[in-house]
Design a protein around this motif. Sequence first.
Motif, short mmCIF file in Angstrom:
data_model
loop_
_atom_site.label_atom_id
_atom_site.label_comp_id
_atom_site.label_asym_id
_atom_site.label_seq_id
_atom_site.Cartn_x
_atom_site.Cartn_y
_atom_site.Cartn_z
N ASN A 189 50.68 44.05 33.09
CA ASN A 189 49.25 44.17 32.77
C ASN A 189 48.80 45.64 32.83
OD1 ASN A 189 46.64 43.24 32.16
ND2 ASN A 189 46.11 43.19 34.32
N SER A 226 47.34 45.19 24.03
CA SER A 226 46.92 43.92 24.60
C SER A 226 48.03 43.37 25.48
CB SER A 226 46.61 42.91 23.50
OG SER A 226 47.79 42.45 22.87
N TYR A 227 47.64 42.57 26.46
CA TYR A 227 48.63 41.96 27.34
C TYR A 227 49.57 41.09 26.53
CZ TYR A 227 50.76 39.35 31.12
OH TYR A 227 51.68 38.78 31.97
N LYS A 228 49.04 40.37 25.55
CA LYS A 228 49.87 39.49 24.72
C LYS A 228 50.93 40.29 23.97
CE LYS A 228 49.73 36.00 21.13
NZ LYS A 228 48.92 35.20 20.22
N LYS A 229 50.53 41.41 23.40
CA LYS A 229 51.49 42.25 22.67
C LYS A 229 52.55 42.80 23.62
CE LYS A 229 51.97 46.13 19.52
NZ LYS A 229 51.30 47.17 18.75
N TRP A 237 53.54 41.44 26.40
CA TRP A 237 54.39 40.33 26.81
C TRP A 237 55.40 40.01 25.71
CZ3 TRP A 237 55.24 38.18 31.37
CH2 TRP A 237 56.02 37.02 31.42
N LEU A 238 54.97 39.98 24.45
CA LEU A 238 55.88 39.72 23.33
C LEU A 238 56.94 40.81 23.22
CD1 LEU A 238 53.38 38.42 20.61
CD2 LEU A 238 55.09 37.08 21.87
N GLU A 252 59.45 40.30 25.87
CA GLU A 252 60.36 39.20 25.50
C GLU A 252 61.40 39.67 24.48
OE1 GLU A 252 60.44 35.83 26.62
OE2 GLU A 252 59.19 36.69 28.19
#
Length: 111
Positions: free
Chosen positions: A35, A44-47, A49-50, A53
């Motif tokens: 974060n 973004s946190y989502k980006k 995280w992706l 991954e």
Amino acid sequence: MKKIKIKIWIEDDEKIFGKGNYELLKAIEECGSINQAAKKLNMSYKKAWLKKEQTQDFLGGEIFISKKGASLDSGTKLSPRAKGFLDFYTELEKELEENANIKFKEKKENE
């Protein structure tokens, strides 16, 4: 003074490790949190995280050691495998830039 800068990425079939993956791992190493790393990189946190991954898939295994809680050693750290790969990528980029700049300087001197 003109100099060459190189942007590299490493491909494995359709998997890619490049500067974005590198910068995210470095930021996680510095911040101790996905974060906080995302905030530092204005991502973004989502980006983040992706990308984490994708990096994990590229390296073929866990790249983080996470410890929950409020102690001093809690948070997210890079695994030895991820640290080793960051060191390799850093050295590779440095060597390529140094060699390219030597060639560039030689070329300019011969003109």
